[in-house]
Design an enzyme around this catalytic site. Structure first.
Site, PDB file in Angstrom:
ATOM      1  N   GLN A 181       0.827  -1.209   0.000  1.00 48.06           N
ATOM      2  CA  GLN A 181       0.000   0.000   0.000  1.00 48.06           C
ATOM      3  C   GLN A 181       0.860   1.257   0.000  1.00 48.06           C
ATOM      4  O   GLN A 181       0.875   2.005  -0.956  1.00 48.06           O
ATOM      5  CB  GLN A 181      -0.958  -0.040   1.189  1.00 48.06           C
ATOM      6  CG  GLN A 181      -1.949  -1.190   1.073  1.00 48.06           C
ATOM      7  CD  GLN A 181      -2.826  -1.342   2.308  1.00 48.06           C
ATOM      8  OE1 GLN A 181      -2.678  -0.632   3.294  1.00 48.06           O
ATOM      9  NE2 GLN A 181      -3.742  -2.296   2.256  1.00 48.06           N
ATOM     10  N   ASP A 182       1.585   1.495   1.085  1.00 46.45           N
ATOM     11  CA  ASP A 182       2.547   2.590   1.116  1.00 46.45           C
ATOM     12  C   ASP A 182       3.683   2.190   2.055  1.00 46.45           C
ATOM     13  O   ASP A 182       3.590   1.177   2.752  1.00 46.45           O
ATOM     14  CB  ASP A 182       1.906   3.925   1.514  1.00 46.45           C
ATOM     15  CG  ASP A 182       1.029   3.842   2.743  1.00 46.45           C
ATOM     16  OD1 ASP A 182       0.965   2.771   3.367  1.00 46.45           O
ATOM     17  OD2 ASP A 182       0.410   4.858   3.092  1.00 46.45           O
ATOM     18  N   PRO A 183       4.785   2.946   2.075  1.00 45.50           N
ATOM     19  CA  PRO A 183       5.944   2.529   2.861  1.00 45.50           C
ATOM     20  C   PRO A 183       5.650   2.481   4.358  1.00 45.50           C
ATOM     21  O   PRO A 183       4.729   3.133   4.860  1.00 45.50           O
ATOM     22  CB  PRO A 183       6.987   3.606   2.547  1.00 45.50           C
ATOM     23  CG  PRO A 183       6.550   4.208   1.249  1.00 45.50           C
ATOM     24  CD  PRO A 183       5.055   4.154   1.278  1.00 45.50           C
TER      25      PRO A 183
END
Length: 227
Positions: A67-69
């Site tokens: 999804q995101d870091p």
């Protein structure tokens, strides 16, 4: 993230694949520099923002979508789910991935959370959003990375080469319409997060299933072993 041409930031095959969004990548670089100028940091560190695209485009056989870091400082390294070798304890999602890796493949637990060997062997570890503000999950969603990573995925499917997409969670599953356009097979399960891993991630055997699908498509299997 420095203001340099795309060809100097990513592998040549990826530079061609991402050419339709080169201006958007440049705009995202401007956004990140503006964040720094305003006293706000971002993760991962600048040189790692496009790291997923530094491995050969033509050699990608498996896509694992994040999804995101990780928003925890020191965790994000530019490859979805991966962390630096010295990170301990591991993020819970990664610990669950390793639990399934051991159960699925019979390999001993990896010695650290560095997934670089997978990236080197044709596994694209790609987050939908490539940066995040420290300690602020999802803070860069909707800022402009999504068109870049969707272009990357469309370019992979356009190659008409065997591709297995491992989609963990509902967010990753929204990519199915894009993936359906090429010679791609998707493996879906709940996300390895502690909130959902027990609802179908454990026991999903994504690694052996990916290799079985690659073999059926006439492609070489991935060596999933980690040190």
């Amino acid at each position: 993230m420095t203001a340099r041409p795309l060809s100097e930031l990513v592998e040549p095959g990826w530079a061609r694949a991402l050419q339709p969004v080169a201006e958007q990548v440049a705009r995202m670089g401007q956004f990140l520099r503006a964040e720094i100028a305003a006293g706000r940091r971002y993760l991962p560190a600048g040189p790692n923002v496009l790291r997923a695209f530094t491995y050969p485009f033509d050699e990608v056989k498996v896509l694992i979508v994040g999804q995101d870091p990780y928003p925890t400082p020191g965790h994000a390294v530019g490859l979805s789910f991966s962390v630096a070798p010295d990170v301990s304890p591991l993020p819970r999602s990664l610990a669950n991935i390793f639990q399934e890796y051991t159960a699925d493949l019979g390999h001993p637990p990896p010695s650290c959370g560095d997934l670089t060997p997978w990236a080197q062997r044709g596994v694209l570890l790609l987050n939908r959003v490539l940066t995040v503000r420290p300690s602020n999950p999802a803070s860069h969603r909707g800022k402009g990375w999504e068109p870049v990573t969707e272009c990357a995925i469309r370019a992979l499917t356009a190659r008409q080469q065997p591709l297995v997409a491992i989609l963990w969670g509902r967010d990753a599953s929204t990519l199915k319409p894009i993936l359906a356009q090429g010679n791609c097979v998707a493996i879906e399960s709940p996300h390895p997060s502690p909130l959902s891993a027990s609802r179908g991630f454990f026991g999903s055997r994504p690694f052996s299933r990916a290799n079985k699908l690659l073999a059926e498509m006439g492609a070489d299997e991935i060596d999933w072993r980690l040190p």
